[in-house]
Design an enzyme around this catalytic site. Structure first.
Site, PDB file in Angstrom:
ATOM      1  N   ARG A  53       0.860  -1.173   0.094  1.00  8.55           N
ATOM      2  CA  ARG A  53       0.103  -0.019   0.014  1.00  8.55           C
ATOM      3  C   ARG A  53       0.935   1.187  -0.089  1.00  8.55           C
ATOM      4  O   ARG A  53       2.230   1.178   0.049  1.00  8.55           O
ATOM      5  CB  ARG A  53      -1.103   0.101   1.277  1.00  8.55           C
ATOM      6  CG  ARG A  53      -0.332  -0.496   2.671  1.00  8.55           C
ATOM      7  CD  ARG A  53      -0.730   0.002   3.689  1.00  8.55           C
ATOM      8  NE  ARG A  53      -0.655   1.626   3.591  1.00  8.55           N
ATOM      9  CZ  ARG A  53       0.500   2.187   3.844  1.00  8.55           C
ATOM     10  NH1 ARG A  53       1.727   1.576   3.910  1.00  8.55           N
ATOM     11  NH2 ARG A  53       0.462   3.463   3.703  1.00  8.55           N
ATOM     12  N   GLY A  54       0.042   2.324   0.099  1.00  6.73           N
ATOM     13  CA  GLY A  54       1.061   3.523  -0.248  1.00  6.73           C
ATOM     14  C   GLY A  54       1.358   3.990  -1.906  1.00  6.73           C
ATOM     15  O   GLY A  54       1.584   2.936  -2.312  1.00  6.73           O
ATOM     16  N   ALA A  55       1.014   4.958  -2.206  1.00  5.66           N
ATOM     17  CA  ALA A  55       0.899   5.429  -3.511  1.00  5.66           C
ATOM     18  C   ALA A  55       2.057   5.193  -4.319  1.00  5.66           C
ATOM     19  O   ALA A  55       1.970   4.119  -5.500  1.00  5.66           O
ATOM     20  CB  ALA A  55       0.817   6.976  -3.782  1.00  5.66           C
ATOM     21  N   ARG A  90      -6.994  -0.249  -7.334  1.00  6.36           N
ATOM     22  CA  ARG A  90      -7.346   0.856  -6.587  1.00  6.36           C
ATOM     23  C   ARG A  90      -7.412   2.134  -7.236  1.00  6.36           C
ATOM     24  O   ARG A  90      -6.596   2.422  -8.083  1.00  6.36           O
ATOM     25  CB  ARG A  90      -6.262   0.876  -5.358  1.00  6.36           C
ATOM     26  CG  ARG A  90      -6.368  -0.272  -4.334  1.00  6.36           C
ATOM     27  CD  ARG A  90      -5.328   0.038  -3.240  1.00  6.36           C
ATOM     28  NE  ARG A  90      -6.106   0.715  -2.373  1.00  6.36           N
ATOM     29  CZ  ARG A  90      -5.487   1.400  -1.216  1.00  6.36           C
ATOM     30  NH1 ARG A  90      -4.480   1.101  -0.854  1.00  6.36           N
ATOM     31  NH2 ARG A  90      -6.297   2.338  -0.319  1.00  6.36           N
ATOM     32  N   GLN A 201      -2.957   2.820   9.617  1.00  4.70           N
ATOM     33  CA  GLN A 201      -1.624   2.984   9.015  1.00  4.70           C
ATOM     34  C   GLN A 201      -0.506   3.560   9.897  1.00  4.70           C
ATOM     35  O   GLN A 201       0.528   3.422   9.683  1.00  4.70           O
ATOM     36  CB  GLN A 201      -1.691   3.669   7.717  1.00  4.70           C
ATOM     37  CG  GLN A 201      -2.265   2.632   6.550  1.00  4.70           C
ATOM     38  CD  GLN A 201      -3.756   2.988   6.563  1.00  4.70           C
ATOM     39  OE1 GLN A 201      -4.404   3.457   7.611  1.00  4.70           O
ATOM     40  NE2 GLN A 201      -4.413   2.763   5.269  1.00  4.70           N
ATOM     41  N   ASP A 241      -1.890  11.067  -2.218  1.00  4.43           N
ATOM     42  CA  ASP A 241      -2.228   9.754  -3.326  1.00  4.43           C
ATOM     43  C   ASP A 241      -2.442  10.374  -4.567  1.00  4.43           C
ATOM     44  O   ASP A 241      -2.317   9.619  -5.611  1.00  4.43           O
ATOM     45  CB  ASP A 241      -3.514   9.131  -2.838  1.00  4.43           C
ATOM     46  CG  ASP A 241      -3.070   8.356  -1.586  1.00  4.43           C
ATOM     47  OD1 ASP A 241      -3.064   8.703  -0.408  1.00  4.43           O
ATOM     48  OD2 ASP A 241      -2.608   7.018  -1.861  1.00  4.43           O
ATOM     49  N   ASN A 251      -5.462  12.743   0.011  1.00  2.00           N
ATOM     50  CA  ASN A 251      -4.748  11.826   0.833  1.00  2.00           C
ATOM     51  C   ASN A 251      -5.489  11.071   1.884  1.00  2.00           C
ATOM     52  O   ASN A 251      -6.636  11.255   1.817  1.00  2.00           O
ATOM     53  CB  ASN A 251      -3.467  12.744   1.790  1.00  2.00           C
ATOM     54  CG  ASN A 251      -2.454  11.836   2.278  1.00  2.00           C
ATOM     55  OD1 ASN A 251      -1.837  10.883   1.738  1.00  2.00           O
ATOM     56  ND2 ASN A 251      -2.149  11.710   3.449  1.00  2.00           N
ATOM     57  N   LYS A 252      -4.968  10.225   2.714  1.00  2.00           N
ATOM     58  CA  LYS A 252      -5.779   9.450   3.475  1.00  2.00           C
ATOM     59  C   LYS A 252      -6.898  10.040   4.103  1.00  2.00           C
ATOM     60  O   LYS A 252      -6.683  11.196   4.689  1.00  2.00           O
ATOM     61  CB  LYS A 252      -5.095   8.600   4.516  1.00  2.00           C
ATOM     62  CG  LYS A 252      -5.557   7.798   5.619  1.00  2.00           C
ATOM     63  CD  LYS A 252      -6.465   6.661   4.722  1.00  2.00           C
ATOM     64  CE  LYS A 252      -5.476   5.682   3.760  1.00  2.00           C
ATOM     65  NZ  LYS A 252      -6.461   4.863   2.993  1.00  2.00           N
TER      66      LYS A 252
END
Ligand code: MRU
Length: 360
Positions: A53-55, A90, A201, A241, A251-252
């Site tokens: 995970r993570g862009a 995603r 996260q 992201d 972003n998150k």
């Protein structure tokens, strides 16, 4: 950066064996478990299930996923189908789409027989670029961090949200790259790490900061405003992201609330992102698709049981109504600056760093 005292990257490619090793992030922070991906299906599953995970890391894994897909068959239709399959995993992190477009752009014109080798080579180039760009973000961010005034004695108190560190990239991270650079340069830094419900996260961030020896404290997401008002936060730094052409940042979920609280408390709010996260085709944040994830992420909590085994606890009935948008958009006006591999600029002035890109 260091894991168990050894410089380590989050992904290891084995083109000679047709496989890629990743860290299964669904088992962190409880266990560091390397997982071998050998097929397109495994790569797509790893991205969708957030084993990676993570862009930036999603983008790199997708590039390798395409290389895995070409192992037995590399014709046009197979290539297109494999890319479509990975693209659908995603929606919000644009790095996924960016990496696949770059791979397809390179592979399509090649003879079928040349595609497999070229795919592995290009995926490796994307991974190396990620490391170089994040290292540069670290150095530009370090210059910025040295200039920030400290509200309390000696230590620079930073706050971050989600995980935009080493684990979210191949190395160094985006938001955490300046933190590691500052720590390694001898600056006294401390990081407030927000838990980041529902996937937590922040636990990953706390784990990797601990591995590298960076002082930090985990907080519930809702404690951020109180700490800011108490003068315990000198700056907030997050990843992204997708950054729209006007500087709006997805972003998150929860990032926007931190930016609002920063504005009210006159605390700088920084976003760190490499070129692969900038989407000049999106005019503003309204054009960014927001991923809606499974409600079970809210209905269940994960951790270790009394026997130290990974376990899930149901905290809500399976039928309980929940909404689980995974990202939010912070408007450019709330962002003090964006840090990229090319330098630092106001969020609304990305074109000053990327004059060659087409702006909408
Ligand atoms: O849903 P995730 O865990 O993939 O989301 C990750 C984030 O929102 C990160 O903060 C973002 O990718 C920053 S890039 C290192």
């Amino acid at each position: 950066m260091n894991i168990n005292g050894t410089p380590t990257r989050t992904l290891r490619a084995h083109p000679e064996h047709g496989s890629v090793d990743i860290i299964d992030q669904t088992r962190l922070p409880h266990a560091l478990h390397w997982l071998r991906l050998s097929t397109l299906d495994e790569a797509a599953h790893a991205i969708r299930a957030m084993q990676v995970r993570g862009a930036p890391l999603i983008g790199v894994t997708a590039a390798y996923g395409l290389a895995l897909a070409l192992s037995d068959e590399a014709g046009d239709l197979h290539l297109q189908n494999a890319a479509a399959r990975l693209r659908a995993t995603r929606p919000t992190a644009v790095n996924l789409h960016w990496a696949l477009a770059r791979m397809e752009g390179l592979l399509q014109p090649l003879a079928v027989a040349q595609r497999r080798t070229a795919a592995w080579r290009e995926a490796a180039a994307i991974a190396e670029e990620d490391v170089r760009q994040n290292a540069a973000i670290g150095q530009h961010g370090l210059v910025l961090l040295r200039r920030i005034g400290r509200r309390q004695s000696g230590v620079l108190n930073l706050m971050t949200h989600c995980n935009a560190g080493w684990l979210a990239t191949v190395d160094w991270g985006t938001a955490l790259a300046p933190v590691y650079a500052a720590h390694d340069a001898g600056l006294a830094v401390h990081v407030w790490v927000s838990e980041t419900r529902p996937r937590n996260q922040g636990l990953l961030t706390a784990w990797e900061l601990a591995q590298h020896g960076v002082p930090h404290t985990l907080i519930a997401d809702n404690a951020a405003g109180l700490l800011m008002r108490a003068g315990k936060v000198d700056a907030v730094i997050v990843g992204a992201d997708r950054v729209a052409a006007n500087g709006d940042v997805a972003n998150k979920v929860g990032t926007y609330l931190k930016a609002l609280a920063c504005a009210d408390n006159e605390i700088p709010f920084y976003v760190a992102a490499p070129r692969s996260t900038l989407d000049f085709a999106a005019a503003d944040g309204a054009a960014i698709p927001i991923e809606e994830r499974d409600g079970d992420e809210l209905r269940r909590v994960h951790g270790l049981d009394a026997d130290a085994a990974l376990a899930a606890l149901q905290q809500l009935p399976a039928t309980a109504a929940v909404a689980n948008p995974a990202f939010d958009v912070t408007p450019a006006r709330l962002i003090s600056a964006i840090i990229t591999e090319r330098g630092v600029c106001p969020a609304g002035r990305l074109n000053s760093l990327y004059p060659e890109d087409v702006h909408v």
